[in-house]
Scaffold this motif. Structure first.
Motif, short mmCIF file in Angstrom:
data_model
loop_
_atom_site.label_atom_id
_atom_site.label_comp_id
_atom_site.label_asym_id
_atom_site.label_seq_id
_atom_site.Cartn_x
_atom_site.Cartn_y
_atom_site.Cartn_z
N MET A 1 -7.00 -6.73 -0.72
CA MET A 1 -6.49 -6.83 -1.97
C MET A 1 -7.40 -6.19 -3.26
N LEU A 2 -8.66 -6.15 -2.88
CA LEU A 2 -9.50 -5.67 -4.06
C LEU A 2 -9.24 -4.08 -4.18
N LEU A 3 -9.04 -3.43 -3.10
CA LEU A 3 -8.82 -1.95 -3.12
C LEU A 3 -7.48 -1.78 -3.52
N LEU A 4 -6.43 -2.45 -3.40
CA LEU A 4 -5.03 -2.46 -3.86
C LEU A 4 -5.34 -2.88 -5.65
N SER B 1 -7.37 4.51 -2.66
CA SER B 1 -7.27 3.12 -2.86
C SER B 1 -5.94 2.48 -2.51
N SER B 2 -4.83 3.29 -2.47
CA SER B 2 -3.44 2.85 -2.09
C SER B 2 -3.30 3.13 -0.52
N SER C 1 0.84 -1.12 0.03
CA SER C 1 -0.05 0.12 -0.03
C SER C 1 0.92 1.33 0.08
N ILE C 2 1.91 0.98 0.89
CA ILE C 2 2.82 2.49 0.99
C ILE C 2 3.39 2.42 -0.32
N GLY C 3 4.15 1.56 -0.78
CA GLY C 3 4.82 1.57 -2.06
C GLY C 3 3.88 2.17 -3.33
#
Length: 163
Positions: free
Chosen positions: A139-142, A49-50, A15-17
């Motif tokens: 994971m869907l958000l990512l 979303s991230s 997420s942070i990346g």
């Protein structure tokens, strides 16, 4: 349940990346005035979303660290994620620019709705595996963030090619 905590750590790192790469694209791309509203909208969605999966993963870490039972922490986190997804969906539909692709909006709306249903089922105990439901939601958000990231990069490359 320790494995869930490992997965949450990986999701937070990814997420942070993704958010970091969004910043690079925003800083390096040069957009013309007519595209700015659409690009701002996409960047805002990319950041949500991230960052959201990382935030919710850390929320779950905090709940578990505060001695909450892992299953309960996952149901509470699913409830929080469902609330966040609902708020995000409302904001997307009320603030979207006219230039936004209807196909992409429809696809993202379907994914968000499916995710919302999964999280509500998990929060209410209707799913037998709250860890899997919650991880799928993150994971869907990512995935949504990755799709928006690719669209932004492709737009930036197209603008550079156009000159």
């Amino acid at each position: 349940m320790y494995d869930v905590v490992d997965f949450l750590g990986t999701i937070a790192e990814f997420s942070i990346g993704l958010a970091g790469f969004a910043g690079i694209v925003a800083a390096l791309a040069k957009y013309r005035q007519p595209e700015l509203a659409l690009v701002r909208f996409r960047l805002a969605n990319l950041l949500v979303s991230s960052f959201a999966p990382g935030f919710f993963a850390l929320l779950t870490f905090g709940l578990v660290a505060s001695a909450m039972e892992v299953g309960t922490a996952l149901r509470v986190s699913s409830s929080a994620l469902a609330a966040g997804l609902f708020l995000w969906a409302v904001l997307v539909h009320t603030r979207r620019p006219a230039e936004l692709s209807r196909t992409l909006l429809f696809a993202m709306s379907v994914v968000t709705t499916v995710n919302l249903v999964i999280q509500l089922a998990s929060a209410t105990g209707l799913t037998g595996v709250p860890a899997a439901s919650y991880l799928v939601g993150l994971m869907l958000l990512l995935l949504q963030g990755a799709v928006v990231f690719v669209v932004l990069v492709m737009d930036a490359l197209q603008l550079q090619a156009d000159g």
